[in-house]
Design an enzyme around this catalytic site. Sequence first.
Site, PDB file in Angstrom:
ATOM      1  N   GLU A 192      -4.943   6.782  -5.695  1.00  0.00           N
ATOM      2  CA  GLU A 192      -5.121   5.934  -6.876  1.00  0.00           C
ATOM      3  C   GLU A 192      -6.480   6.210  -7.507  1.00  0.00           C
ATOM      4  O   GLU A 192      -7.457   6.353  -6.790  1.00  0.00           O
ATOM      5  CB  GLU A 192      -4.998   4.456  -6.489  1.00  0.00           C
ATOM      6  CG  GLU A 192      -3.629   4.089  -5.949  1.00  0.00           C
ATOM      7  CD  GLU A 192      -3.506   2.605  -5.610  1.00  0.00           C
ATOM      8  OE1 GLU A 192      -4.436   1.828  -5.948  1.00  0.00           O
ATOM      9  OE2 GLU A 192      -2.498   2.209  -5.010  1.00  0.00           O
ATOM     10  N   HIS A 205      -1.295  -0.681  -9.966  1.00  0.00           N
ATOM     11  CA  HIS A 205      -1.903  -1.546  -8.949  1.00  0.00           C
ATOM     12  C   HIS A 205      -2.497  -2.804  -9.595  1.00  0.00           C
ATOM     13  O   HIS A 205      -3.707  -3.061  -9.523  1.00  0.00           O
ATOM     14  CB  HIS A 205      -2.981  -0.801  -8.159  1.00  0.00           C
ATOM     15  CG  HIS A 205      -3.238  -1.420  -6.810  1.00  0.00           C
ATOM     16  ND1 HIS A 205      -3.739  -0.732  -5.755  1.00  0.00           N
ATOM     17  CD2 HIS A 205      -3.052  -2.692  -6.357  1.00  0.00           C
ATOM     18  CE1 HIS A 205      -3.865  -1.530  -4.698  1.00  0.00           C
ATOM     19  NE2 HIS A 205      -3.454  -2.731  -5.054  1.00  0.00           N
ATOM     20  N   ARG A 242       0.851  -1.182   0.000  1.00  0.00           N
ATOM     21  CA  ARG A 242       0.000   0.000   0.000  1.00  0.00           C
ATOM     22  C   ARG A 242       0.888   1.232   0.000  1.00  0.00           C
ATOM     23  O   ARG A 242       1.906   1.294   0.705  1.00  0.00           O
ATOM     24  CB  ARG A 242      -0.938   0.031   1.223  1.00  0.00           C
ATOM     25  CG  ARG A 242      -2.053  -0.992   1.192  1.00  0.00           C
ATOM     26  CD  ARG A 242      -3.061  -0.705   0.092  1.00  0.00           C
ATOM     27  NE  ARG A 242      -4.195  -1.613   0.070  1.00  0.00           N
ATOM     28  CZ  ARG A 242      -4.232  -2.770  -0.586  1.00  0.00           C
ATOM     29  NH1 ARG A 242      -3.172  -3.155  -1.292  1.00  0.00           N
ATOM     30  NH2 ARG A 242      -5.310  -3.527  -0.558  1.00  0.00           N
TER      31      ARG A 242
END
Length: 315
Positions: free
Chosen positions: A264, A283, A235
């Site tokens: 994000e 991601h 993260r």
Amino acid sequence: MPTVTILDDYQRVALSSADWSAVRDRYPIEVVDEHIPDRDMLVRRLRDSEIVVAMRERTRFPADLLRALPALRLLVTTGMVNAAIDLDAARQQGVTVCGTTGWGNAMPELTIGMIIALTRNFAQEDAAVRAGGWQHTIGPGLAGHTLGVVGLGRLGTPVARLAQAFEMSVIAWSPHLTPQRAAPHGVRAVSKQELFTDSDVITIHMPLSETTRGLVGAADLALMKPSAYLVNTSRGPIVDEEALLAALRERRIAGAGLDVYDVEPLPVDHPLRTLRNTLLLPHIGYVTTDSYRTFYEQIVENILAWHDGAPVRLL
């Protein structure tokens, strides 16, 4: 009619990853393939949705948003844990929340792939070849170098095992890691200072919590060798972003491979996008055809079970 809305289907594969026909027989389905960061716009988009499908933590569902969606009755998320959903508020609003299991564990292979691509400059060399160039960079192999693993758990352990297959030495640290827990994996437990000082590559595998937010800060990055690399597939907020940006700009570390970010999707004007000593992925650690098939097939099952009054995989 009440609507099923599928959020954040970036690759436009939600409907092709499972058989939605039984859901279509009961509800109209709307797919949103872009992220909606604006709360008011999101409320307008979901106002008539009785069922919302969320992909992991891409869209947050805090209490105030849930209160603004009176039609919502079922919220389905991929995974059995989603820190972006206020479960207590959902219960108070009478919203059922269900999850899904996963398929396999693609994160370790992505991590090793990122390490190799970062250290051997795959992205730069690919771009150079396409532009007519040939061999502009040089980087280290993995054998004989040291991998430092922050968090030797469900993800960190298989990453360590894969690194050992490339003849890397592996050391590890986390707040509660002991030598006795590390030894069976062929890993040496060290102090945080030793890990950041001695590692050639550091990879982070910790969950985000109040205790791990900012776990890797400026003082830690200052200990790294100028030839060392940092990889974060966990993260974004675990690493102090401003401190990392400074270390990269000033070339105090060799580079960073990132699959996760503080915000994000990564903003278009974010300074990370301009730094050449980075490998940036959107991601995709868990994004595979296999995992998506499992996610969406179980989402269909969840919707049908809830519709029949017997919800499954409750969070």
